[in-house]
Scaffold this motif. Structure first.
Motif, PDB file in Angstrom:
ATOM      1  N   SER A 237      18.408 -61.512 -37.364  1.00  0.00           N
ATOM      2  CA  SER A 237      17.414 -61.034 -36.662  1.00  0.00           C
ATOM      3  C   SER A 237      16.722 -61.320 -35.531  1.00  0.00           C
ATOM      4  N   HIS A 238      16.315 -62.700 -35.560  1.00  0.00           N
ATOM      5  CA  HIS A 238      15.845 -63.503 -34.501  1.00  0.00           C
ATOM      6  C   HIS A 238      16.784 -63.710 -33.415  1.00  0.00           C
ATOM      7  N   THR A 239      18.047 -64.292 -33.897  1.00  0.00           N
ATOM      8  CA  THR A 239      19.298 -64.314 -32.740  1.00  0.00           C
ATOM      9  C   THR A 239      19.654 -63.300 -32.029  1.00  0.00           C
ATOM     10  N   CYS A 240      19.569 -61.997 -32.749  1.00  0.00           N
ATOM     11  CA  CYS A 240      20.145 -60.946 -31.961  1.00  0.00           C
ATOM     12  C   CYS A 240      18.937 -60.384 -31.335  1.00  0.00           C
ATOM     13  N   GLY A 241      17.819 -60.791 -31.060  1.00  0.00           N
ATOM     14  CA  GLY A 241      16.962 -60.328 -30.306  1.00  0.00           C
ATOM     15  C   GLY A 241      15.920 -58.859 -30.708  1.00  0.00           C
ATOM     16  N   PHE A 242      15.954 -58.815 -32.001  1.00  0.00           N
ATOM     17  CA  PHE A 242      15.219 -57.938 -32.489  1.00  0.00           C
ATOM     18  C   PHE A 242      13.671 -58.153 -32.921  1.00  0.00           C
ATOM     19  N   PHE A 243      12.817 -57.226 -32.533  1.00  0.00           N
ATOM     20  CA  PHE A 243      11.338 -57.758 -32.469  1.00  0.00           C
ATOM     21  C   PHE A 243      10.725 -58.249 -33.844  1.00  0.00           C
ATOM     22  N   ASP A 244      11.264 -57.877 -34.989  1.00  0.00           N
ATOM     23  CA  ASP A 244      11.027 -58.499 -36.301  1.00  0.00           C
ATOM     24  C   ASP A 244      11.743 -57.870 -37.300  1.00  0.00           C
ATOM     25  N   GLN A 245      11.451 -58.513 -38.513  1.00  0.00           N
ATOM     26  CA  GLN A 245      12.405 -58.219 -39.537  1.00  0.00           C
ATOM     27  C   GLN A 245      12.649 -56.524 -39.829  1.00  0.00           C
ATOM     28  N   SER A 246      11.487 -55.789 -39.856  1.00  0.00           N
ATOM     29  CA  SER A 246      11.339 -54.539 -40.123  1.00  0.00           C
ATOM     30  C   SER A 246      12.056 -53.806 -39.141  1.00  0.00           C
ATOM     31  N   HIS A 247      11.961 -53.987 -37.755  1.00  0.00           N
ATOM     32  CA  HIS A 247      12.828 -53.419 -36.972  1.00  0.00           C
ATOM     33  C   HIS A 247      14.060 -53.614 -36.900  1.00  0.00           C
ATOM     34  N   PHE A 248      14.597 -54.762 -37.297  1.00  0.00           N
ATOM     35  CA  PHE A 248      15.936 -55.366 -37.677  1.00  0.00           C
ATOM     36  C   PHE A 248      16.505 -54.305 -38.762  1.00  0.00           C
ATOM     37  N   ILE A 249      15.992 -54.246 -39.766  1.00  0.00           N
ATOM     38  CA  ILE A 249      16.141 -53.471 -40.979  1.00  0.00           C
ATOM     39  C   ILE A 249      16.376 -51.996 -40.491  1.00  0.00           C
ATOM     40  N   LYS A 250      15.498 -51.416 -39.994  1.00  0.00           N
ATOM     41  CA  LYS A 250      15.720 -49.827 -39.790  1.00  0.00           C
ATOM     42  C   LYS A 250      16.844 -49.530 -38.523  1.00  0.00           C
ATOM     43  N   THR A 251      16.996 -50.642 -37.662  1.00  0.00           N
ATOM     44  CA  THR A 251      18.087 -50.456 -36.581  1.00  0.00           C
ATOM     45  C   THR A 251      19.391 -50.342 -37.155  1.00  0.00           C
ATOM     46  N   ILE A 252      19.805 -51.470 -38.153  1.00  0.00           N
ATOM     47  CA  ILE A 252      20.877 -51.719 -38.886  1.00  0.00           C
ATOM     48  C   ILE A 252      21.132 -50.253 -39.940  1.00  0.00           C
ATOM     49  N   GLN A 253      20.133 -49.979 -40.403  1.00  0.00           N
ATOM     50  CA  GLN A 253      20.241 -48.858 -41.299  1.00  0.00           C
ATOM     51  C   GLN A 253      20.547 -47.689 -40.631  1.00  0.00           C
ATOM     52  N   LYS A 254      20.021 -47.298 -39.473  1.00  0.00           N
ATOM     53  CA  LYS A 254      20.412 -46.212 -38.709  1.00  0.00           C
ATOM     54  C   LYS A 254      21.749 -46.114 -38.121  1.00  0.00           C
ATOM     55  N   HIS A 255      22.192 -47.439 -37.756  1.00  0.00           N
ATOM     56  CA  HIS A 255      23.465 -47.567 -37.177  1.00  0.00           C
ATOM     57  C   HIS A 255      24.776 -47.423 -38.235  1.00  0.00           C
ATOM     58  N   HIS A 256      24.442 -48.280 -39.240  1.00  0.00           N
ATOM     59  CA  HIS A 256      25.639 -48.155 -40.119  1.00  0.00           C
ATOM     60  C   HIS A 256      25.396 -47.478 -41.663  1.00  0.00           C
ATOM     61  N   THR A 257      23.959 -46.827 -41.664  1.00  0.00           N
ATOM     62  CA  THR A 257      23.772 -46.072 -42.996  1.00  0.00           C
ATOM     63  C   THR A 257      23.606 -46.946 -44.005  1.00  0.00           C
ATOM     64  N   LEU A 258      23.507 -48.395 -43.909  1.00  0.00           N
ATOM     65  CA  LEU A 258      23.206 -49.340 -44.814  1.00  0.00           C
ATOM     66  C   LEU A 258      22.293 -50.382 -44.598  1.00  0.00           C
ATOM     67  N   THR A 259      21.395 -50.744 -45.428  1.00  0.00           N
ATOM     68  CA  THR A 259      20.382 -51.996 -45.149  1.00  0.00           C
ATOM     69  C   THR A 259      21.419 -53.196 -44.930  1.00  0.00           C
ATOM     70  N   PRO A 260      20.707 -54.160 -44.162  1.00  0.00           N
ATOM     71  CA  PRO A 260      21.398 -55.450 -43.852  1.00  0.00           C
ATOM     72  C   PRO A 260      21.816 -56.103 -45.259  1.00  0.00           C
ATOM     73  N   LYS A 261      21.196 -56.081 -46.310  1.00  0.00           N
ATOM     74  CA  LYS A 261      21.505 -56.657 -47.420  1.00  0.00           C
ATOM     75  C   LYS A 261      22.850 -56.065 -48.183  1.00  0.00           C
ATOM     76  N   GLN A 262      22.858 -54.633 -48.004  1.00  0.00           N
ATOM     77  CA  GLN A 262      23.846 -54.020 -48.521  1.00  0.00           C
ATOM     78  C   GLN A 262      25.428 -54.173 -47.691  1.00  0.00           C
ATOM     79  N   LEU A 263      24.895 -54.238 -46.473  1.00  0.00           N
ATOM     80  CA  LEU A 263      25.942 -54.455 -45.451  1.00  0.00           C
ATOM     81  C   LEU A 263      26.716 -55.809 -45.730  1.00  0.00           C
ATOM     82  N   VAL A 264      25.758 -56.947 -45.866  1.00  0.00           N
ATOM     83  CA  VAL A 264      26.141 -58.335 -46.218  1.00  0.00           C
ATOM     84  C   VAL A 264      27.234 -58.327 -47.716  1.00  0.00           C
ATOM     85  N   LYS A 265      26.729 -57.550 -48.455  1.00  0.00           N
ATOM     86  CA  LYS A 265      27.441 -57.433 -49.678  1.00  0.00           C
ATOM     87  C   LYS A 265      28.823 -56.860 -49.657  1.00  0.00           C
TER      88      LYS A 265
END
Length: 275
Positions: A237-265
């Motif tokens: 989240s920090h490396t890719c320039g997201f404001f905070d963890q919440s912003h990171f989760i919402k953006t990834i979920q909107k983009h991939h329809t998965l949370t970051p944890k689900q995507l990693v799995k």
């Protein structure tokens, strides 16, 4: 020169997913060198981890995680791999499938690195669909592949007419550090082009608005880092320039329809799936 049959790549396969005239192979590369060869069908290679050196008759390049390459059928090349874990996936396309959807690939004859974020996003969505293996997998896979191929023959892919020099300079600037805090005044000074002209012309040459292009670049960067278990989600989240963890989760979920944890799995899944 050796011609490799459909589905044959030098490595150990996590999975081989096939339906109709498409074959998707998730592969860990095991050979430090592969001599000159060519493949029976055209295919994409997307590198998830590690590095590959590739040379064809026109050029040579080093592939890094997140790089996407297209090989035309019968295109001769060879590869070298450093002694480290290297993983990639391939999307092999039978010409019957191209005929079915009236797709022409003459603009991709030879080997090409495709780095527009919209094309890479489609390939990522395709790969994730093969891992999820739901009732709409076939629809997602074919739609994503058609979109990627159509994008490659549009302003977001190979330009039919030469673009102004500033376009290539701007592309290098954005891709060198997608997280950099840039503004139009700074970019204008670097390129020597009026900021209003840059803003108006950007969609013409890049196929997206400035905002969408940068956002997709950052999300694609996060996808690549999530493929590597050495990185945790906070660091990504920090490396890719997201404001905070919440912003990171919402953006990834909107983009991939998965949370970051689900995507990693899914990205770390090695379960073999057959369509």
């Amino acid at each position: 020169m050796r011609t490799l049959p459909s589905g044959y790549f030098f490595g150990s396969h996590y999975s081989e997913n096939q339906f109709e005239q498409l074959k998707i192979t998730d592969t860990v590369y095991t050979h430090e060198r592969v001599d000159w060869h060519r493949h029976e069908h055209p295919y994409f290679t997307f590198l998830l981890r590690g590095k590959l050196y590739e040379e064809n008759k026109k050029e040579a390049y080093y592939l890094q995680p997140g790089n996407l390459v297209f090989h035309y059928w019968q295109d001769a090349h060879y590869n070298k791999k450093p002694p480290e874990y290297t993983r990639g996936f391939h999307i092999e396309i039978n010409t019957e499938w191209l005929d079915k959807y009236e797709l022409n690939l003459w603009h991709l004859e030879g080997s090409h690195q495709l780095d527009h974020p919209a094309i890479i996003r489609e390939i990522q969505q395709l790969f994730l669909a093969t891992k999820r293996n739901t009732s709409d997998t076939k629809l997602i896979v074919e739609s994503a592949l058609i979109n990627a191929l159509c994008h490659s023959n549009s302003p977001v892919g190979t330009q039919r007419k030469p673009a102004p020099n500033w376009v290539a300079q701007l592309k290098d600037l954005l891709h060198s550090d997608p997280t950099a805090q840039l503004d139009l005044s700074y970019i204008s000074n670097i390129l020597g082009v009026h900021p209003v002209h840059i803003s108006r012309a950007f969609p013409k040459y890049f196929g997206q608005s400035f905002t969408d292009y940068l956002r997709t670049l950052r999300i694609n960067q996060a996808f690549t880092l999530m493929s590597n278990p050495e990185y945790n989600l906070t660091n990504i989240s920090h490396t890719c320039g997201f404001f905070d963890q919440s912003h990171f989760i919402k953006t990834i979920q909107k983009h991939h329809t998965l949370t970051p944890k689900q995507l990693v799995k899914l990205l770390h899944s090695v379960k073999q799936v057959q369509f």
